[in-house]
Write a protein that holds these residues in place. Structure first.
Motif, PDB file in Angstrom:
ATOM      1  N   ASP A   1      15.526  -1.099  -4.900  1.00  0.00           N
ATOM      2  CA  ASP A   1      16.506  -0.233  -4.567  1.00  0.00           C
ATOM      3  C   ASP A   1      16.402   0.255  -3.105  1.00  0.00           C
ATOM      4  N   GLY A   2      17.820   0.008  -2.797  1.00  0.00           N
ATOM      5  CA  GLY A   2      18.127   0.184  -1.002  1.00  0.00           C
ATOM      6  C   GLY A   2      18.223  -1.022  -0.429  1.00  0.00           C
ATOM      7  N   SER A   3      18.062  -2.229  -1.224  1.00  0.00           N
ATOM      8  CA  SER A   3      18.017  -3.581  -0.874  1.00  0.00           C
ATOM      9  C   SER A   3      19.312  -4.270  -1.184  1.00  0.00           C
ATOM     10  N   PRO A   4      20.308  -4.414  -0.298  1.00  0.00           N
ATOM     11  CA  PRO A   4      21.562  -5.235  -0.822  1.00  0.00           C
ATOM     12  C   PRO A   4      21.433  -6.673  -1.152  1.00  0.00           C
ATOM     13  N   LYS A   5      20.456  -7.199  -1.179  1.00  0.00           N
ATOM     14  CA  LYS A   5      19.989  -8.456  -1.696  1.00  0.00           C
ATOM     15  C   LYS A   5      19.648  -8.671  -3.112  1.00  0.00           C
ATOM     16  N   MET A   6      19.182  -7.400  -3.507  1.00  0.00           N
ATOM     17  CA  MET A   6      18.597  -7.150  -5.075  1.00  0.00           C
ATOM     18  C   MET A   6      19.472  -6.213  -5.597  1.00  0.00           C
ATOM     19  N   GLY A   7      20.268  -5.385  -4.942  1.00  0.00           N
ATOM     20  CA  GLY A   7      20.867  -4.355  -5.895  1.00  0.00           C
ATOM     21  C   GLY A   7      21.746  -4.915  -6.973  1.00  0.00           C
ATOM     22  N   TYR A   8      22.289  -6.264  -6.915  1.00  0.00           N
ATOM     23  CA  TYR A   8      23.140  -6.607  -8.027  1.00  0.00           C
ATOM     24  C   TYR A   8      22.314  -6.583  -9.262  1.00  0.00           C
ATOM     25  N   LYS A   9      21.079  -6.554  -9.644  1.00  0.00           N
ATOM     26  CA  LYS A   9      20.260  -6.640 -10.858  1.00  0.00           C
ATOM     27  C   LYS A   9      20.461  -5.219 -11.573  1.00  0.00           C
ATOM     28  N   ALA A  10      21.179  -4.204 -10.818  1.00  0.00           N
ATOM     29  CA  ALA A  10      21.221  -3.180 -11.561  1.00  0.00           C
ATOM     30  C   ALA A  10      22.585  -2.951 -12.441  1.00  0.00           C
ATOM     31  N   ARG A  11      23.394  -3.836 -12.243  1.00  0.00           N
ATOM     32  CA  ARG A  11      24.467  -3.970 -12.951  1.00  0.00           C
ATOM     33  C   ARG A  11      24.454  -4.501 -14.570  1.00  0.00           C
ATOM     34  N   PHE A  12      23.275  -5.160 -14.635  1.00  0.00           N
ATOM     35  CA  PHE A  12      23.200  -5.577 -15.980  1.00  0.00           C
ATOM     36  C   PHE A  12      22.529  -4.683 -16.789  1.00  0.00           C
TER      37      PHE A  12
ATOM     38  N   PRO B   1      14.987 -11.456 -27.346  1.00  0.00           N
ATOM     39  CA  PRO B   1      15.146 -10.017 -26.795  1.00  0.00           C
ATOM     40  C   PRO B   1      15.581  -9.918 -25.415  1.00  0.00           C
ATOM     41  N   TYR B   2      14.846 -10.721 -24.425  1.00  0.00           N
ATOM     42  CA  TYR B   2      15.244 -10.073 -23.216  1.00  0.00           C
ATOM     43  C   TYR B   2      15.360 -11.352 -22.329  1.00  0.00           C
ATOM     44  N   LEU B   3      16.189 -10.813 -20.980  1.00  0.00           N
ATOM     45  CA  LEU B   3      16.383 -11.863 -20.103  1.00  0.00           C
ATOM     46  C   LEU B   3      15.552 -11.039 -18.746  1.00  0.00           C
ATOM     47  N   TYR B   4      14.589 -12.032 -18.205  1.00  0.00           N
ATOM     48  CA  TYR B   4      13.787 -11.231 -17.111  1.00  0.00           C
ATOM     49  C   TYR B   4      14.394 -11.729 -15.804  1.00  0.00           C
ATOM     50  N   LEU B   5      14.839 -10.785 -14.824  1.00  0.00           N
ATOM     51  CA  LEU B   5      15.285 -11.240 -13.721  1.00  0.00           C
ATOM     52  C   LEU B   5      14.815 -11.031 -12.370  1.00  0.00           C
ATOM     53  N   GLY B   6      13.107 -10.727 -12.557  1.00  0.00           N
ATOM     54  CA  GLY B   6      12.443 -10.547 -11.270  1.00  0.00           C
ATOM     55  C   GLY B   6      12.621  -8.958 -10.792  1.00  0.00           C
ATOM     56  N   TYR B   7      12.554  -8.842  -9.680  1.00  0.00           N
ATOM     57  CA  TYR B   7      12.474  -7.665  -9.098  1.00  0.00           C
ATOM     58  C   TYR B   7      13.928  -6.893  -8.537  1.00  0.00           C
ATOM     59  N   TRP B   8      13.963  -5.553  -9.079  1.00  0.00           N
ATOM     60  CA  TRP B   8      15.164  -4.976  -8.350  1.00  0.00           C
ATOM     61  C   TRP B   8      14.421  -4.034  -7.161  1.00  0.00           C
TER      62      TRP B   8
ATOM     63  N   GLU C   1       0.995  -1.093  -0.020  1.00  0.00           N
ATOM     64  CA  GLU C   1      -0.120  -0.117   0.121  1.00  0.00           C
ATOM     65  C   GLU C   1       0.912   1.112  -0.194  1.00  0.00           C
ATOM     66  N   THR C   2       2.010   1.251   0.482  1.00  0.00           N
ATOM     67  CA  THR C   2       2.741   2.687   0.684  1.00  0.00           C
ATOM     68  C   THR C   2       4.179   2.331   0.188  1.00  0.00           C
ATOM     69  N   CYS C   3       4.469   1.286  -0.583  1.00  0.00           N
ATOM     70  CA  CYS C   3       5.935   1.397  -1.033  1.00  0.00           C
ATOM     71  C   CYS C   3       5.950   0.666  -2.483  1.00  0.00           C
ATOM     72  N   ARG C   4       6.506   1.447  -3.363  1.00  0.00           N
ATOM     73  CA  ARG C   4       6.867   0.916  -4.866  1.00  0.00           C
ATOM     74  C   ARG C   4       8.276   0.329  -5.189  1.00  0.00           C
ATOM     75  N   ALA C   5       8.911   0.101  -3.958  1.00  0.00           N
ATOM     76  CA  ALA C   5      10.321  -0.128  -4.325  1.00  0.00           C
ATOM     77  C   ALA C   5      10.818  -1.459  -5.058  1.00  0.00           C
ATOM     78  N   CYS C   6       9.933  -2.352  -5.300  1.00  0.00           N
ATOM     79  CA  CYS C   6      10.300  -3.473  -5.976  1.00  0.00           C
ATOM     80  C   CYS C   6       9.713  -3.143  -7.452  1.00  0.00           C
ATOM     81  N   ILE C   7      10.792  -3.410  -8.211  1.00  0.00           N
ATOM     82  CA  ILE C   7      10.493  -2.924  -9.641  1.00  0.00           C
ATOM     83  C   ILE C   7      11.034  -4.066 -10.675  1.00  0.00           C
TER      84      ILE C   7
END
Length: 248
Positions: A222-233, A213-220, A64-70
């Motif tokens: 922002d601010g989560s060390p567990k998911m930050g690596y996905k921004a590298r690609f 054309p795509y490789l789907y990686l799930g959710y990035w 309801e109050t967060c949209r961090a998962c992209i």
């Protein structure tokens, strides 16, 4: 273009639980079932709309109050590995990935168990039994495969397959516009190899070879060390309120 399913799916909303990615936050998910003959088309429509698959369930965050998962997907044809990613590829050039049917094995579960105990012993999957694992792998109504990674052996030049013990594994959906990495795990004693990163790089190569054309990686997240690596690609596309937006 993927056709619309004849009968619209029924969606359900979970109760709030503690967010596994951002401290102090709660998460809710909206989900539906992917079953039957329409499973493949429905999975593609939902994946392109930001959902993820787990067995016969497709889900996405509905907080309801967060949209961090992209949702993110790599633009395969335009991707070029950076110097650091080149080093990961070079370090793992002795590994060969082999795509096989989504059938579980005791060897896979043994590695899966070691991985969870070392990396995610307090996570939601920590108590998964061998039956739970088998269901995770087999319970799919879409095109799903396993990619097993083993070391290059004496006969690999002839067979095209790795040999010896299982080093890493990815559970992957094959769609009309890309590959979707459902879950992956690896030998926790080989941290110097960056095997998680290597598997993503290898899947980018596989998607390119398949003309996808795509490789789907799930959710990035922002601010989560567990998911930050996905921004590298990059370049990648991120699903925003106005649709998929390219980030170079």
């Amino acid at each position: 273009m993927t056709s619309q399913p004849r009968d619209p799916p029924q969606f359900y909303l979970t109760s709030p639980t503690a967010c596994p990615y951002l401290p102090g936050k709660e998460e809710r998910k909206v989900f539906t079932h992917i079953v039957g003959r329409r499973g493949r088309d429905l999975n593609e429509i939902l994946t392109q709309g930001g959902f993820r698959r787990s067995q016969t369930i497709a889900y996405r965050p509905a907080c309801e109050t967060c949209r961090a998962c992209i949702s993110v997907r790599v633009v395969v044809d335009d991707f070029e590995p950076s110097g650091n990613l080149h080093r990961v590829l070079k370090h793992n050039r002795d590994l060969i990935g082999t795509a096989i049917q989504n059938r579980p094995s005791s060897e896979q579960y043994s590695l899966f168990r070691r991985y969870l105990d070392a990396r995610h012993k307090d996570g939601g999957m920590a108590d998964m039994s061998v039956l739970d694992y088998a269901m995770m792998v087999e319970d799919s109504h879409v095109d799903t495969c396993i990619v097993e990674y083993r070391r290059r052996g004496i006969d690999s030049g002839i067979t095209g397959r790795g040999e010896g013990e299982l080093i890493a594994m990815g559970l992957t959906d094959v769609m009309s516009d890309g590959l979707s990495m459902v879950y992956s795990f690896y030998d926790p004693d080989l941290t110097d190899r960056s095997l998680g990163t290597f598997m993503i790089l290898d899947h980018i190569r596989r998607a390119r070879a398949m003309g996808l054309p795509y490789l789907y990686l799930g959710y990035w997240v922002d601010g989560s060390p567990k998911m930050g690596y996905k921004a590298r690609f990059r370049p990648q596309e991120r699903l925003m309120p106005n649709g998929w937006v390219r980030v170079d």
